[in-house]
Write an enzyme that holds these catalytic residues in place. Structure first.
Site, PDB file in Angstrom:
ATOM      1  N   ASN A 134     -49.253-108.682  -0.592  1.00  0.00           N
ATOM      2  CA  ASN A 134     -50.016-107.406  -0.498  1.00  0.00           C
ATOM      3  C   ASN A 134     -49.190-106.029  -0.757  1.00  0.00           C
ATOM      4  O   ASN A 134     -47.815-105.791  -0.469  1.00  0.00           O
ATOM      5  CB  ASN A 134     -49.843-107.871   1.273  1.00  0.00           C
ATOM      6  CG  ASN A 134     -50.318-106.297   1.827  1.00  0.00           C
ATOM      7  OD1 ASN A 134     -51.140-105.858   1.453  1.00  0.00           O
ATOM      8  ND2 ASN A 134     -50.396-106.692   3.369  1.00  0.00           N
ATOM      9  N   TRP A 135     -50.274-105.673  -1.867  1.00  0.00           N
ATOM     10  CA  TRP A 135     -49.186-104.745  -2.664  1.00  0.00           C
ATOM     11  C   TRP A 135     -49.520-103.219  -0.941  1.00  0.00           C
ATOM     12  O   TRP A 135     -48.980-102.101  -1.212  1.00  0.00           O
ATOM     13  CB  TRP A 135     -49.635-104.145  -3.884  1.00  0.00           C
ATOM     14  CG  TRP A 135     -49.301-104.684  -4.610  1.00  0.00           C
ATOM     15  CD1 TRP A 135     -48.582-105.696  -4.675  1.00  0.00           C
ATOM     16  CD2 TRP A 135     -49.823-104.666  -6.235  1.00  0.00           C
ATOM     17  NE1 TRP A 135     -48.909-106.100  -6.033  1.00  0.00           N
ATOM     18  CE2 TRP A 135     -49.412-105.684  -6.750  1.00  0.00           C
ATOM     19  CE3 TRP A 135     -51.079-103.416  -6.890  1.00  0.00           C
ATOM     20  CZ2 TRP A 135     -50.456-105.550  -8.624  1.00  0.00           C
ATOM     21  CZ3 TRP A 135     -51.068-104.004  -8.253  1.00  0.00           C
ATOM     22  CH2 TRP A 135     -50.951-104.581  -8.977  1.00  0.00           C
ATOM     23  N   HIS A 157     -54.506-106.745   9.425  1.00  0.00           N
ATOM     24  CA  HIS A 157     -53.005-107.024   9.701  1.00  0.00           C
ATOM     25  C   HIS A 157     -52.598-105.393  10.609  1.00  0.00           C
ATOM     26  O   HIS A 157     -53.098-104.552  11.294  1.00  0.00           O
ATOM     27  CB  HIS A 157     -52.377-106.364   7.572  1.00  0.00           C
ATOM     28  CG  HIS A 157     -50.935-106.492   7.758  1.00  0.00           C
ATOM     29  ND1 HIS A 157     -50.123-105.247   8.380  1.00  0.00           N
ATOM     30  CD2 HIS A 157     -50.357-106.855   6.789  1.00  0.00           C
ATOM     31  CE1 HIS A 157     -48.937-105.445   7.756  1.00  0.00           C
ATOM     32  NE2 HIS A 157     -49.078-106.938   7.076  1.00  0.00           N
ATOM     33  N   GLU A 198     -47.131-112.668  11.512  1.00  0.00           N
ATOM     34  CA  GLU A 198     -46.675-111.461  10.403  1.00  0.00           C
ATOM     35  C   GLU A 198     -46.212-110.972  12.329  1.00  0.00           C
ATOM     36  O   GLU A 198     -46.942-109.104  12.180  1.00  0.00           O
ATOM     37  CB  GLU A 198     -47.442-110.709   9.874  1.00  0.00           C
ATOM     38  CG  GLU A 198     -48.534-110.565   9.820  1.00  0.00           C
ATOM     39  CD  GLU A 198     -48.942-108.754  10.119  1.00  0.00           C
ATOM     40  OE1 GLU A 198     -48.296-108.290   8.918  1.00  0.00           O
ATOM     41  OE2 GLU A 198     -49.582-108.998  10.841  1.00  0.00           O
ATOM     42  N   GLY A 249     -41.231-105.211   7.059  1.00  0.00           N
ATOM     43  CA  GLY A 249     -40.286-104.267   5.770  1.00  0.00           C
ATOM     44  C   GLY A 249     -38.879-103.929   6.740  1.00  0.00           C
ATOM     45  O   GLY A 249     -38.112-102.657   5.813  1.00  0.00           O
ATOM     46  N   SER A 281     -40.263-109.274   4.944  1.00  0.00           N
ATOM     47  CA  SER A 281     -39.148-109.737   4.402  1.00  0.00           C
ATOM     48  C   SER A 281     -39.045-111.179   3.977  1.00  0.00           C
ATOM     49  O   SER A 281     -38.194-112.063   3.762  1.00  0.00           O
ATOM     50  CB  SER A 281     -38.038-109.365   5.830  1.00  0.00           C
ATOM     51  OG  SER A 281     -38.219-108.183   6.067  1.00  0.00           O
ATOM     52  N   GLY A 333     -43.207-105.874   0.176  1.00  0.00           N
ATOM     53  CA  GLY A 333     -42.097-105.384  -0.693  1.00  0.00           C
ATOM     54  C   GLY A 333     -42.303-106.014  -1.880  1.00  0.00           C
ATOM     55  O   GLY A 333     -41.521-105.815  -2.441  1.00  0.00           O
TER      56      GLY A 333
HETATM   57  P1  PGA Z   1     -42.720-106.729   4.006  1.00  0.00           P
HETATM   58  O1  PGA Z   1     -44.519-107.104   4.608  1.00  0.00           O
HETATM   59  O2  PGA Z   1     -42.693-108.402   2.971  1.00  0.00           O
HETATM   60  O3  PGA Z   1     -43.530-105.727   3.214  1.00  0.00           O
HETATM   61  O4  PGA Z   1     -42.300-106.968   5.563  1.00  0.00           O
HETATM   62  C1  PGA Z   1     -44.994-107.875   4.433  1.00  0.00           C
HETATM   63  C2  PGA Z   1     -46.432-108.227   5.259  1.00  0.00           C
HETATM   64  O5  PGA Z   1     -46.994-107.094   5.760  1.00  0.00           O
HETATM   65  O6  PGA Z   1     -46.678-109.034   6.217  1.00  0.00           O
END
Ligand code: PGA
Length: 229
Positions: free
Chosen positions: A11-12, A102, A151, A157, A189, A211
């Site tokens: 997911n950009w 999301h 999530e 993040g 993460s 990320g």
């Molecule tokens: P992240 O995002 O890998 O940057 O923690 C994950 C997500 O948005 O589900």
């Protein structure tokens, strides 16, 4: 890995200029051509910003890399006078998937269950598969949904992922709440270093790195480490 397929959904989010998106694809293609994965076991999906979809689609077609595209969000409305919206029927020739609900959509754009259900219906109508995101085990999701992303907000993040054991426990609970055979992926993460722990769990069918999908070489390493599980 004894699942049919392990889904890796990058997911950009709201990142990358047009030139940066094309450069990512070039770098990823070069890495991919040097090393082959057992792609039978993997399904790799990129969810870029909408402006990158056509560029990425043609680069993917030219490179013949088995990458699929997904939206990060979809309109709750059909074709018509809805300024600024990207609807499912406009996107259906470019993407196979869309994220819906999301946590960042829920938080920054006040998206509620009623709106998310309408988005889900629009995606269904156009044949786009929804990856419906929930942030905890008690949250509701459409009963016909095939893909759920778990999530937890505190893991996104933050560099503090949920443990694979707990994510697997939640995945089991979510599966028990659906009459259908659903797939549950984990987001929060996920990195090249920890992806194997999720891939090794019985009920986790994939991951949703944010990320870690932004740099082609990091994303590539993440795929490589998942495929070796
Ligand atoms: P992240 O995002 O890998 O940057 O923690 C994950 C997500 O948005 O589900």
């Amino acid at each position: 890995m004894d699942k049919d397929k392990f889904y890796i959904v990058g997911n950009w989010k709201s990142n990358k200029t047009v030139a940066e998106a094309a450069a990512w694809m070039q770098e990823f293609t070069a890495l991919w051509k040097n090393n082959q994965f057992n792609t039978q076991k993997l399904k790799i999906i990129i969810c870029p910003a909408d402006i990158h979809l056509t560029t990425l689609k043609s680069l993917i077609t030219a490179s013949q890399i088995p990458l699929s595209l997904g939206l990060q969000d979809v309109s709750a409305y059909d074709i018509g006078a809805y300024t600024g919206e990207l609807n499912a029927s406009m996107a259906k020739d470019l993407v196979e998937y869309t994220l819906i609900g999301h946590s960042e959509r829920r938080k920054y754009f006040q998206e509620n269950e009623e709106l998310l259900n309408r988005k889900y219906d629009q995606a269904q109508k156009s044949g786009i598969k929804s990856i419906f995101c929930v942030q905890e085990e008690n949250q509701v999701f459409p009963q016909t949904a095939e893909f759920i992303a778990y999530e937890p907000i505190w893991a996104i993040g933050t560099g503090k992922p949920d443990t694979s054991q707990n994510a697997n426990r939640v995945a089991k609970i979510l599966k028990s709440k659906s009459a259908n055979k659903i797939k549950v992926i984990y987001g929060g993460s996920v990195t090249p270093e920890n992806v194997a722990t999720y891939a090794g769990e019985s009920d986790i069918d994939g991951v949703l790195p944010g990320g870690a999908s932004l740099k082609a070489d990091t994303f590539y390493r993440l795929i490589q480490n998942a495929s070796n599980t």
